[in-house]
Design a protein around this motif. Sequence first.
Motif, PDB file in Angstrom:
ATOM      1  N   VAL A  13       0.856  -1.188   0.000  1.00 27.00           N
ATOM      2  CA  VAL A  13       0.000   0.000   0.000  1.00 27.00           C
ATOM      3  C   VAL A  13       0.892   1.237   0.000  1.00 27.00           C
ATOM      4  CG1 VAL A  13      -1.953   1.136   1.132  1.00 27.00           C
ATOM      5  CG2 VAL A  13      -1.606  -1.336   1.426  1.00 27.00           C
ATOM      6  N   GLY A  15       2.459   4.177  -3.223  1.00 26.83           N
ATOM      7  CA  GLY A  15       3.303   4.160  -4.433  1.00 26.83           C
ATOM      8  C   GLY A  15       4.354   5.243  -4.435  1.00 26.83           C
ATOM      9  N   GLY A  16       5.026   5.443  -3.285  1.00 30.51           N
ATOM     10  CA  GLY A  16       6.199   6.324  -3.246  1.00 30.51           C
ATOM     11  C   GLY A  16       7.451   5.470  -3.330  1.00 30.51           C
ATOM     12  N   ALA A  17       8.588   6.070  -2.970  1.00 29.90           N
ATOM     13  CA  ALA A  17       9.873   5.363  -3.035  1.00 29.90           C
ATOM     14  C   ALA A  17       9.813   4.047  -2.266  1.00 29.90           C
ATOM     15  CB  ALA A  17      10.959   6.258  -2.438  1.00 29.90           C
ATOM     16  N   THR A  18       9.254   4.091  -1.054  1.00 28.31           N
ATOM     17  CA  THR A  18       9.284   2.914  -0.187  1.00 28.31           C
ATOM     18  C   THR A  18       8.401   1.795  -0.745  1.00 28.31           C
ATOM     19  OG1 THR A  18       9.550   4.463   1.640  1.00 28.31           O
ATOM     20  CG2 THR A  18       8.999   2.198   2.218  1.00 28.31           C
ATOM     21  N   GLU A  37      -1.966   2.609  -5.009  1.00 30.86           N
ATOM     22  CA  GLU A  37      -1.614   3.979  -4.615  1.00 30.86           C
ATOM     23  C   GLU A  37      -2.905   4.817  -4.595  1.00 30.86           C
ATOM     24  OE1 GLU A  37       0.819   6.238  -3.628  1.00 30.86           O
ATOM     25  OE2 GLU A  37      -0.803   7.692  -3.964  1.00 30.86           O
ATOM     26  N   ASP A  40      -1.507   9.457  -7.177  1.00 32.38           N
ATOM     27  CA  ASP A  40      -0.644   9.035  -8.282  1.00 32.38           C
ATOM     28  C   ASP A  40       0.689   8.591  -7.685  1.00 32.38           C
ATOM     29  OD1 ASP A  40       0.340   8.680 -10.871  1.00 32.38           O
ATOM     30  OD2 ASP A  40       1.124  10.733 -10.957  1.00 32.38           O
ATOM     31  N   GLY A  44       3.178  11.865  -3.105  1.00 32.94           N
ATOM     32  CA  GLY A  44       3.547  12.283  -1.748  1.00 32.94           C
ATOM     33  C   GLY A  44       4.972  12.831  -1.694  1.00 32.94           C
ATOM     34  N   HIS A  54      22.475  10.533  -1.805  1.00 32.24           N
ATOM     35  CA  HIS A  54      23.647  10.920  -1.017  1.00 32.24           C
ATOM     36  C   HIS A  54      23.770  10.129   0.285  1.00 32.24           C
ATOM     37  CE1 HIS A  54      21.173  14.211   1.300  1.00 32.24           C
ATOM     38  NE2 HIS A  54      20.454  13.151   1.049  1.00 32.24           N
ATOM     39  N   PRO A 179      -7.185   3.977  -3.423  1.00 33.67           N
ATOM     40  CA  PRO A 179      -6.832   3.973  -1.992  1.00 33.67           C
ATOM     41  C   PRO A 179      -7.366   2.759  -1.251  1.00 33.67           C
ATOM     42  CG  PRO A 179      -8.595   5.554  -2.434  1.00 33.67           C
ATOM     43  CD  PRO A 179      -8.131   5.054  -3.769  1.00 33.67           C
ATOM     44  N   ALA A 214       3.209   1.067   3.277  1.00 33.03           N
ATOM     45  CA  ALA A 214       4.334   1.924   2.857  1.00 33.03           C
ATOM     46  C   ALA A 214       3.759   3.291   2.493  1.00 33.03           C
ATOM     47  CB  ALA A 214       5.072   1.300   1.686  1.00 33.03           C
ATOM     48  N   THR A 279      16.841  23.407   2.387  1.00 36.48           N
ATOM     49  CA  THR A 279      15.455  23.228   2.683  1.00 36.48           C
ATOM     50  C   THR A 279      15.200  23.604   4.131  1.00 36.48           C
ATOM     51  OG1 THR A 279      13.655  21.589   2.752  1.00 36.48           O
ATOM     52  CG2 THR A 279      15.842  20.752   3.104  1.00 36.48           C
ATOM     53  N   GLY A 359      13.565   6.506   6.804  1.00 36.70           N
ATOM     54  CA  GLY A 359      14.549   6.304   5.734  1.00 36.70           C
ATOM     55  C   GLY A 359      14.607   7.488   4.785  1.00 36.70           C
ATOM     56  N   TRP A 361      15.074   8.540   0.219  1.00 40.94           N
ATOM     57  CA  TRP A 361      15.003   8.033  -1.150  1.00 40.94           C
ATOM     58  C   TRP A 361      16.229   7.156  -1.443  1.00 40.94           C
ATOM     59  CZ3 TRP A 361      13.079   6.308  -5.363  1.00 40.94           C
ATOM     60  CH2 TRP A 361      11.963   6.856  -5.975  1.00 40.94           C
TER      61      TRP A 361
HETATM   62  C1  LIG Z   1      12.058  18.252   1.961  1.00 44.87           C
HETATM   63  C2  LIG Z   1      12.591  16.868   1.779  1.00 44.87           C
HETATM   64  C3  LIG Z   1      13.794  16.660   1.119  1.00 44.87           C
HETATM   65  C4  LIG Z   1      14.290  15.369   0.973  1.00 44.87           C
HETATM   66  N1  LIG Z   1      15.434  15.181   0.249  1.00 44.87           N
HETATM   67  C5  LIG Z   1      15.934  13.960   0.084  1.00 44.87           C
HETATM   68  C6  LIG Z   1      17.082  13.766  -0.716  1.00 44.87           C
HETATM   69  O1  LIG Z   1      17.619  14.690  -1.315  1.00 44.87           O
HETATM   70  N2  LIG Z   1      17.556  12.503  -0.824  1.00 44.87           N
HETATM   71  C7  LIG Z   1      16.977  11.448  -0.190  1.00 44.87           C
HETATM   72  O2  LIG Z   1      17.500  10.342  -0.294  1.00 44.87           O
HETATM   73  N3  LIG Z   1      15.844  11.590   0.532  1.00 44.87           N
HETATM   74  C8  LIG Z   1      15.302  12.813   0.664  1.00 44.87           C
HETATM   75  N4  LIG Z   1      14.147  12.992   1.370  1.00 44.87           N
HETATM   76  C9  LIG Z   1      13.482  11.829   1.948  1.00 44.87           C
HETATM   77  C10 LIG Z   1      12.628  11.080   0.916  1.00 44.87           C
HETATM   78  O3  LIG Z   1      12.027  11.959   0.018  1.00 44.87           O
HETATM   79  C11 LIG Z   1      11.554  10.263   1.638  1.00 44.87           C
HETATM   80  O4  LIG Z   1      12.173   9.464   2.630  1.00 44.87           O
HETATM   81  C12 LIG Z   1      10.784   9.339   0.706  1.00 44.87           C
HETATM   82  O5  LIG Z   1      10.335  10.024  -0.428  1.00 44.87           O
HETATM   83  C13 LIG Z   1       9.595   8.733   1.446  1.00 44.87           C
HETATM   84  O6  LIG Z   1       8.925   7.877   0.554  1.00 44.87           O
HETATM   85  P1  LIG Z   1       7.656   7.058   1.005  1.00 44.87           P
HETATM   86  O7  LIG Z   1       7.332   6.142  -0.099  1.00 44.87           O
HETATM   87  O8  LIG Z   1       7.903   6.455   2.344  1.00 44.87           O
HETATM   88  O9  LIG Z   1       6.510   8.140   1.217  1.00 44.87           O
HETATM   89  P2  LIG Z   1       5.623   8.871   0.083  1.00 44.87           P
HETATM   90  O10 LIG Z   1       6.424   9.271  -1.087  1.00 44.87           O
HETATM   91  O11 LIG Z   1       4.858   9.965   0.766  1.00 44.87           O
HETATM   92  O12 LIG Z   1       4.621   7.737  -0.409  1.00 44.87           O
HETATM   93  C14 LIG Z   1       3.537   7.297   0.354  1.00 44.87           C
HETATM   94  C15 LIG Z   1       2.382   7.080  -0.597  1.00 44.87           C
HETATM   95  O13 LIG Z   1       1.322   6.398   0.070  1.00 44.87           O
HETATM   96  C16 LIG Z   1       0.116   6.833  -0.507  1.00 44.87           C
HETATM   97  N5  LIG Z   1      -1.000   6.498   0.382  1.00 44.87           N
HETATM   98  C17 LIG Z   1      -1.327   7.075   1.565  1.00 44.87           C
HETATM   99  N6  LIG Z   1      -2.410   6.487   2.090  1.00 44.87           N
HETATM  100  C18 LIG Z   1      -2.793   5.515   1.228  1.00 44.87           C
HETATM  101  C19 LIG Z   1      -3.864   4.556   1.213  1.00 44.87           C
HETATM  102  N7  LIG Z   1      -4.763   4.496   2.190  1.00 44.87           N
HETATM  103  N8  LIG Z   1      -3.959   3.700   0.162  1.00 44.87           N
HETATM  104  C20 LIG Z   1      -3.034   3.742  -0.851  1.00 44.87           C
HETATM  105  N9  LIG Z   1      -2.017   4.630  -0.871  1.00 44.87           N
HETATM  106  C21 LIG Z   1      -1.882   5.503   0.149  1.00 44.87           C
HETATM  107  C22 LIG Z   1       0.330   8.341  -0.678  1.00 44.87           C
HETATM  108  O14 LIG Z   1      -0.562   8.894  -1.622  1.00 44.87           O
HETATM  109  C23 LIG Z   1       1.786   8.399  -1.116  1.00 44.87           C
HETATM  110  O15 LIG Z   1       1.941   8.457  -2.521  1.00 44.87           O
HETATM  111  C24 LIG Z   1      13.596  14.273   1.515  1.00 44.87           C
HETATM  112  C25 LIG Z   1      12.372  14.473   2.159  1.00 44.87           C
HETATM  113  C26 LIG Z   1      11.863  15.756   2.273  1.00 44.87           C
HETATM  114  C27 LIG Z   1      10.533  15.979   2.921  1.00 44.87           C
END
Ligand SMILES: Cc1cc2nc3c(=O)[nH]c(=O)nc-3n(C[C@H](O)[C@H](O)[C@H](O)COP(=O)(O)OP(=O)(O)OC[C@H]3O[C@@H](n4cnc5c(N)ncnc54)[C@H](O)[C@@H]3O)c2cc1C
Length: 509
Positions: A13, A15-18, A37, A40, A44, A54, A179, A214, A279, A359, A361
């Motif tokens: 669940v 669709g971001g990096a994790t 996801e 899209d 997030g 890095h 969702p 995720a 940032t 964690g 990206w």
């Molecule tokens: C300002 C900033 C700068 C950063 N810079 C860096 C960098 O330069 N290098 C680096 O390595 N990391 C960086 N990071 C960290 C990195 O971006 C994050 O750790 C990473 O993108 C998190 O990914 P995620 O998949 O966990 O979360 P998200 O990308 O938020 O994905 C979660 C997804 O879950 C979906 N979702 C939520 N609820 C539901 C549901 N009920 N059903 C289905 N889907 C759902 C959301 O729509 C979302 O798309 C940065 C973070 C920030 C905030």
Amino acid sequence: MARLGEPWDFLVVGGGATGLGTAVEAASRGYRTLLVEAHDFAKGTSSRSTKLIHGGVRYLQQGNISLVLEALHERGLLLRNAPHLVHNLSFVVPAYDWWEGPFYGAGLKLYDMLAGRMGLGPSRFLSRDETLEIIPTLEPEGLRGGVIYHDGQFDDARLAITLLRTLLDLDGVAINYLPVVSLLKQGGLVRGAVVRDAETGAEHEIHAKVVVNATGVFSDGLRRLDEPGCEPILSPSQGVHLVLDRSFQPGESAILVPHTDDGRVLFAVPWHGRVILGTTDTPVSGISPEPRALPEEIEFLLTHVARYLTRDPSPEDVLSCFAGLRPLVRHGEAGRTAALSRDHTLLISPSGLVTITGGKWTTYRKMGEDTVTQAAVLAGLPEFPSGTADLRLHGWSAEVEPTADWAVYGSDSAALTKLSEERPEWKEPIHPRLPYRACEVVWATRHEMARTVEDVLARRTRALLLDARASVEAAPAVARLLAGELGRDAAWEAGQVEAYGAVARGYWL
Ligand SMILES: Cc1cc2nc3c(=O)[nH]c(=O)nc-3n(C[C@H](O)[C@H](O)[C@H](O)COP(=O)(O)OP(=O)(O)OC[C@H]3O[C@@H](n4cnc5c(N)ncnc54)[C@H](O)[C@@H]3O)c2cc1C
């Protein structure tokens, strides 16, 4: 939607990096994998980063050597497995005080050492003249010299789309705008979820041996569907970036200021012909899919960068302003979010919901590997070793210069060129101030699951970040192309243009 009813091993669940990293890991080990996801892919945090692959010079300052080591290792793997998307970028740390050169120089030598064979080039001291030659618009008054070092840079949303394509190549399935609205349990154990199609409102049941949460900053929300009233584990923190014209900082190198007033690192990084400033680190209580920069965050960035550049940027110079939320994990009662953990956390609830969060990206692959290894044991699935350290991502190409036009498509750029030749109008730019052509809109719809104008302008292309106003002006043409591809009518087109305008207006000051 036909395949939703199949029995799945993994339901991921988010669709971001994790989530994408976890799904690629699971599918590459041969598990039947479905990812859903809510909006899209990369809507997030994963499209709102500083775009660096890095080790994190800042974590080195904090003494978190194991995190830096792991991230530097992952950086090396990504450069090898996605050379079309990740490239070597040099960073200049300017020195204005006598102690800064030796102090940062020593720290960066340690950074080189930790990277070992995966290093991108040695750091070295720069004289005052050399520093100004590399960054001609750096404030010369009081400048003594600097230190140059190397790290990785990428396009975050494009890496997410590349992971999506890799997942599909591996026979995994991913669906956006779907969702999870509740979890299915059997004998007290999570065994699937109910999803709601955001376009039709129809609900579907999905059955899986293990469900992985995720969902980034939304993780506590999904955990509450499993255990209402459970303690939150996240303390989200907002980070804002401003995008400026390249004339503020021409040249190929980035600037890193290791210590601002609030103890943060400040970056000014060249990216897709613009400069990204970032940032901030602002604890937030409310979470939204479209976070907005606070006036004091914008003020902070403009004031601080003005100290280091010869030309002071004003709010009118900002082409786009974007905010993202860090899913930081609480460890007891930590006060400021700048000190919270950037490591990832894997949590298994009593009913077997697997939550992976925190964690960065850079470490998405390792997060996916750890999650799948644990979840497979939990679900009683046959165990297979991970092969993603050597998995070339979709479009892999060593021939493409990462900064060239269409480099982000890697080996697909030949097919894109062919598509552009099908109709003369598909070669046309979507806007004079944006580096994108009509054929990319068609491509995004046919091959990258784009469903809306925002999908195309914010994440398949990066128009929204490069010039928010220009992207709004391009929206009607993009809506027309999308409507043609998706078989939609004029009312849909008008609705899309309006909806996109409402989102994009939040990106200019
Ligand atoms: C300002 C900033 C700068 C950063 N810079 C860096 C960098 O330069 N290098 C680096 O390595 N990391 C960086 N990071 C960290 C990195 O971006 C994050 O750790 C990473 O993108 C998190 O990914 P995620 O998949 O966990 O979360 P998200 O990308 O938020 O994905 C979660 C997804 O879950 C979906 N979702 C939520 N609820 C539901 C549901 N009920 N059903 C289905 N889907 C759902 C959301 O729509 C979302 O798309 C940065 C973070 C920030 C905030």
